[in-house]
Design a protein around this motif. Structure first.
Motif: not given
Length: 408
Positions: A77-85, A87-94, A203-208, A223-224
């Motif tokens: 997966w090309p993208i790691n994404r983290t949200l808090y309540k 709200k997106e607090v982190y994203v990285r697109n490889y 979309p292929l994203e690992r999201t927490f 997790v895909p």
């Protein structure tokens, strides 16, 4: 009279046991794999889906082509994404969705454990590994000279060494007089697999999600893996797991966090509490038995420390056995096994500490950690590195455990 003799018996034909078998074949050490379940036995759930680059390299070195086969049949997966309540607090697109350099193994690959085992078993067949199915082990008689293994039908096998790769309820561990040490968490997690809609995939994203607003503040992770998704839901204290795992329960909460069509594509659902345990030793008093994988340790799954530590467990055990077989004294033999077992014992305790740190980060019952997370989320636009801290927290440190040696 014992007719079935070899240097090493591997008990368990999961990924760790099959890896051990390939490594033994590579080194020319006579062996057999004994598996309690029948060939083709049903295996519920995706289980271990994430293979680190280091593990891919270990497998490639053990059986050339295997690491690349697993990489080719998995996904990145090309993208790691983290949200808090919410709200997106982190994203990285490889920017990478496949292994773009065919001469190098990727940073990771993700595929169903059934597929991992299939490719490992095919490699074993090609290599001429002997696997005996439907043969539960009942008893180990361990002496200074070796191990006699008796199955439930009374058939006897004899070897100089046994490697226990027979999972969390390991008969080998019990028969060797070894025990798990460590806590079991009180938090309940739900995990389910859904089959991807290949005509209209996500979309292929690992999201927490920390405290997903659509689930009344429960943590959710997506997790895909090749052909599907794993969804983890952290239940709150007082939740009745049956309310979330039943067909009706899943159809209540899953459409709140995924496209509703996935509620009709669920292939597996379960709940669990994490064991954070490590065997009190990875070898017995006679230094004739070694443990690897879940026979040796159980960790929280975040950070993918199970299979990815089980493979080096097996390879290190075999490196120790190889030295022991070539030793010229009982002292040297025992020392070779002790060093191999102790190195992986140290690594397992390191991994447990890391996963405990990750669990502490995840759990919502610590006022101090809750305050840290809340503060980090509120300041992430000013201090971007706080977003990375929130992103990495649920998985623990990304660097590996200490190694006393570098080659297996």
């Amino acid at each position: 009279m014992v007719k079935n003799k070899c240097d090493v018996i591997v008990v368990g034909a999961g990924p760790v046991g099959l890896t051990a078998a390939l490594a033994l074949k590579q080194k020319g050490i006579s062996s057999v794999v004994i598996e309690a379940d029948p060939f083709g036995r049903p295996r519920p759930g995706s289980r271990a889906i994430y293979i680190h680059n280091a593990t891919l390299n270990h497998l490639e070195e053990t059986y050339p082509g295997l690491g690349f086969t697993l990489a080719r049949n998995g996904i990145i997966w090309p993208i790691n994404r983290t949200l808090y309540k919410g709200k997106e607090v982190y994203v990285r697109n490889y920017g990478i969705t496949n292994n773009q350099d065919p001469t190098k193994l990727p940073h990771f690959t993700s595929l169903h454990q059934d597929e991992i085992e299939k490719h490992l078993y095919e490699a074993c067949v090609e290599a001429g590994v002997e696997v005996i199915w439907d043969l539960p082990v009942a008893k180990l008689d361990i002496s200074d000279n070796g191990v006699v293994v008796t199955n439930v039908s009374g058939e006897v096998w004899e070897a100089q060494y046994v490697i226990g790769c027979d999972g969390a309820r390991s008969v080998v561990r019990q028969q060797a007089g070894l025990t798990f040490e460590g806590p079991r968490t009180e938090d309940t997690f739900l995990v389910l697999d859904v089959k991807e809609d290949e005509e209209n995939p996500l979309p292929l994203e690992r999201t927490f999600h920390y405290q997903h607003p659509a689930t009344d503040g429960r943590n959710v992770m997506f997790v895909p893996f090749k052909g599907g998704w794993r969804v983890d839901l952290q239940l709150l204290e007082g939740d009745n797991p049956d309310d979330f795992t039943s067909i009706e329960g899943v159809k209540q909460w899953l459409p709140k966090v995924m496209d509703p069509k996935y509620a009709e594509r669920v292939t597996w659902v379960s709940t669990y509490r994490f064991h954070q345990v490590v065997a009190n030793s990875f070898t017995d008093e006679k230094h004739r038995v070694l443990l690897a994988g879940e026979a040796a340790h159980l960790f929280a799954p975040f950070g993918a420390r199970g299979l990815n530590s089980g493979v080096p467990d097996a390879l290190k055990a075999i490196a120790g056995i190889e030295k022991a077989l070539d030793s010229h004294s009982e002292e040297d033999r025992r020392q070779a096994i002790h060093l191999a077992a102790n190195e992986r014992y140290i690594a397992a305790n390191w991994n447990r500490d890391c996963s405990t740190t990750a669990l502490h980060h995840l759990q919502g019952n610590s006022p101090e950690m809750n305050m840290k997370r809340e503060l980090a989320a509120s300041l992430v636009s000013i201090v971007p590195r706080l977003g990375r801290w929130l992103e990495e927290g649920p998985y623990g440190p990304k660097f590996g455990p200490p190694e006393l040696t570098t080659k297996y």
